[in-house]
Write a protein that holds these residues in place. Structure first.
Motif, mmCIF file in Angstrom:
data_model
loop_
_atom_site.group_PDB
_atom_site.id
_atom_site.type_symbol
_atom_site.label_atom_id
_atom_site.label_comp_id
_atom_site.label_asym_id
_atom_site.label_seq_id
_atom_site.Cartn_x
_atom_site.Cartn_y
_atom_site.Cartn_z
ATOM 1 N N SER A 1 -1.691 14.467 -10.699
ATOM 2 C CA SER A 1 -1.147 13.131 -10.434
ATOM 3 C C SER A 1 0.122 13.297 -9.618
ATOM 4 N N ALA A 2 0.338 12.365 -8.691
ATOM 5 C CA ALA A 2 1.537 12.445 -7.853
ATOM 6 C C ALA A 2 1.911 11.068 -7.342
ATOM 7 N N ILE A 3 3.196 10.903 -7.023
ATOM 8 C CA ILE A 3 3.676 9.665 -6.417
ATOM 9 C C ILE A 3 4.939 9.966 -5.636
ATOM 10 N N LEU A 4 5.150 9.197 -4.567
ATOM 11 C CA LEU A 4 6.384 9.229 -3.791
ATOM 12 C C LEU A 4 6.829 7.793 -3.610
ATOM 13 N N ILE A 5 8.075 7.488 -3.973
ATOM 14 C CA ILE A 5 8.588 6.135 -3.813
ATOM 15 C C ILE A 5 9.928 6.167 -3.086
ATOM 16 N N ASP A 6 10.264 5.047 -2.477
ATOM 17 C CA ASP A 6 11.594 4.846 -1.932
ATOM 18 C C ASP A 6 12.506 4.419 -3.076
ATOM 19 N N GLY A 7 13.601 5.164 -3.268
ATOM 20 C CA GLY A 7 14.448 4.902 -4.424
ATOM 21 C C GLY A 7 15.175 3.582 -4.368
ATOM 22 N N GLY A 8 15.520 3.113 -3.175
ATOM 23 C CA GLY A 8 16.246 1.863 -3.066
ATOM 24 C C GLY A 8 15.396 0.648 -3.352
ATOM 25 N N SER A 9 14.220 0.600 -2.753
ATOM 26 C CA SER A 9 13.354 -0.578 -2.876
ATOM 27 C C SER A 9 12.286 -0.436 -3.951
ATOM 28 N N GLY A 10 11.955 0.805 -4.300
ATOM 29 C CA GLY A 10 10.850 1.043 -5.228
ATOM 30 C C GLY A 10 9.496 1.055 -4.542
ATOM 31 N N ARG A 11 9.447 0.922 -3.219
ATOM 32 C CA ARG A 11 8.168 0.879 -2.520
ATOM 33 C C ARG A 11 7.414 2.202 -2.711
ATOM 34 N N VAL A 12 6.134 2.103 -3.028
ATOM 35 C CA VAL A 12 5.293 3.294 -3.173
ATOM 36 C C VAL A 12 4.843 3.734 -1.779
ATOM 37 N N LEU A 13 5.175 4.968 -1.411
ATOM 38 C CA LEU A 13 4.829 5.510 -0.103
ATOM 39 C C LEU A 13 3.601 6.403 -0.155
ATOM 40 N N TYR A 14 3.316 6.939 -1.336
ATOM 41 C CA TYR A 14 2.152 7.819 -1.522
ATOM 42 C C TYR A 14 1.820 7.817 -3.005
ATOM 43 N N ALA A 15 0.533 7.807 -3.331
ATOM 44 C CA ALA A 15 0.118 7.843 -4.736
ATOM 45 C C ALA A 15 -1.221 8.545 -4.865
ATOM 46 N N GLN A 16 -1.327 9.335 -5.912
ATOM 47 C CA GLN A 16 -2.569 10.044 -6.237
ATOM 48 C C GLN A 16 -2.711 10.047 -7.758
ATOM 49 N N ASN A 17 -3.641 9.267 -8.274
ATOM 50 C CA ASN A 17 -3.827 9.153 -9.734
ATOM 51 C C ASN A 17 -2.508 8.835 -10.431
ATOM 52 N N ALA A 18 -1.707 7.972 -9.815
ATOM 53 C CA ALA A 18 -0.335 7.763 -10.274
ATOM 54 C C ALA A 18 -0.245 7.041 -11.611
ATOM 55 N N ASP A 19 -1.293 6.345 -12.029
ATOM 56 C CA ASP A 19 -1.275 5.636 -13.308
ATOM 57 C C ASP A 19 -2.099 6.339 -14.386
ATOM 58 N N ASP B 1 3.488 -8.762 4.517
ATOM 59 C CA ASP B 1 2.155 -9.097 3.991
ATOM 60 C C ASP B 1 2.250 -10.092 2.840
ATOM 61 N N GLY B 2 3.171 -11.048 2.965
ATOM 62 C CA GLY B 2 3.311 -12.099 1.966
ATOM 63 C C GLY B 2 4.157 -11.737 0.761
ATOM 64 N N GLU B 3 4.616 -10.508 0.669
ATOM 65 C CA GLU B 3 5.419 -10.059 -0.473
ATOM 66 C C GLU B 3 6.886 -9.968 -0.072
#
Length: 365
Positions: free
Chosen positions: A29-47, A329-331
């Motif tokens: 499992s892996a994830i990469l996020i932007d620390g300021g915004s929390g935006r997920v930049l990459y995810a692999q089985n992250a949940d 994208d509406g968010e």
């Protein structure tokens, strides 16, 4: 009544677009996020819920400093807090250490004895402290996490996910003392020389922490952060035999493909509002805060300015006028208040408008 104007900004960045697939890793499992915004930049089985080993101690540290902020308080070590299996800072019964020293032993050398001592000092016992950890996890929105002990030693029902641990890392980095401790390479405390187990502090330029972990059941686990040009990225890998290289690749991917992009700067005039009851026909409005967001090439950001149709004098500089909202994208991805940047007097209360204008032209009051 508010008027809303919208403009579409197409940001063409001077950097290559991020590879949609992202880097391949050896992690379960892996994830990469932007620390300021929390935006997920990459995810692999992250949940995916998995054992997490000693990266558990990030939650232990956060709960400890929130429930007991006086880190200079002295803790007398009890015999039941010593001799805990696994990694250790080698506490001795009767020894006196500050809570801060225990946090260094917890986060740099991953002392299981330090974790037990912190839990015992703060809550009386590890079971009560684990309940506090779960309460904090719920507050942070860590919906797929459960803690049964403060150390991360294998225990049924003790688990988390890469995504949840990234949320936790953001909270830890927001705490000034913890951010300082997890970024420390080595330190001398309580008669001990402690060296951080996180090799990325030496291997990756800009690394700012956080925590390593390993058990046979969990494999190698790692939560790390890095900063470049004011942007912080957070990476988490679970059960990753090649975690040092994988985190470096994730950071390179994030910094190159998703640079922190300026959407608004504080103190910049963006519009003006019509004014009635004054010789001044319009009052400018300006942004209150900076707005940044990580964007990749070609992403389209919509900016909406929300302001009143008109305002009646008097107007006070600094009063809230409306807001500037950015969406992707509406968010909603960012927003800042808009305030009036000058005061406008009510000219109806004094001389007539014509007389007032003549006075001003003559330099009168």
């Amino acid at each position: 009544m508010k008027r809303v104007s919208a403009l579409l900004l197409v940001l063409v960045l001077l950097c290559p677009a991020a590879d949609a697939a992202g880097p391949s890793t050896s992690a379960a499992s892996a994830i990469l996020i932007d620390g300021g915004s929390g935006r997920v930049l990459y995810a692999q089985n992250a949940d995916e819920e998995r054992p997490i080993a000693s990266i558990t101690k990030l939650m232990t540290a956060l709960v400890a400093v929130e429930c007991h902020p006086e880190l200079s308080d002295v803790v007398t070590i009890r015999s039941e807090w010593t001799g805990i299996e696994g990694s250790s800072m080698y506490l001795k019964a009767g020894e006196k250490l500050t809570l801060e020293a225990l946090l260094y032993g917890l986060l740099l050398v991953s002392g299981n004895d330090a974790a037990t001592a912190i839990a015992g000092y703060c809550a009386g016992d590890s079971e009560t402290f684990a309940a506090w950890m779960n309460e904090k996890a719920a507050q942070l929105g860590m919906e797929h996490s459960r803690f049964t002990n403060p150390s991360g030693l294998n225990e049924e029902g003790h688990y988390s996910t890469a995504a949840d641990m990234a949320r936790l890392a953001r909270a830890v980095l927001e705490h000034e003392t913890l951010a300082r401790i997890v970024s420390t390479r080595s330190v001398s405390v309580a008669g001990r020389s402690l060296t951080n187990h996180n090799k990325l502090l030496w291997q990756y330029e800009g690394c700012t922490g956080l925590k390593t972990g390993y058990t046979e059941a969990a494999g190698r686990t790692l939560v790390s952060s890095a900063e470049r040009d004011g942007q912080t990225l957070i990476a988490v890998t679970l059960n990753d035999r090649n975690d040092w290289a994988d985190h470096a690749a994730l950071f390179d991917y994030g910094f190159a493909g998703y640079p922190n992009t300026m959407l608004a700067l504080a103190g910049r005039a963006v519009s003006a509002v019509p004014v009635s009851g004054s010789l001044c026909r319009f009052v400018p409005v300006e942004t209150v805060s900076d707005v940044y967001y990580p964007l990749t090439e070609g992403e389209r950001v919509e900016a909406k300015i929300e302001l009143p149709q008109a305002v009646t004098a008097p107007v006070q500089a600094g009063e809230t006028a409306g807001q500037l909202v950015f969406t992707l994208d509406g968010e909603v991805i960012g927003e800042t208040e808009l305030v009036y940047n000058q005061s406008v007097s009510d000219d109806r209360a004094g001389p007539g408008l014509l007389e007032g204008l003549l006075n001003r032209l003559r330099g009168g009051a």
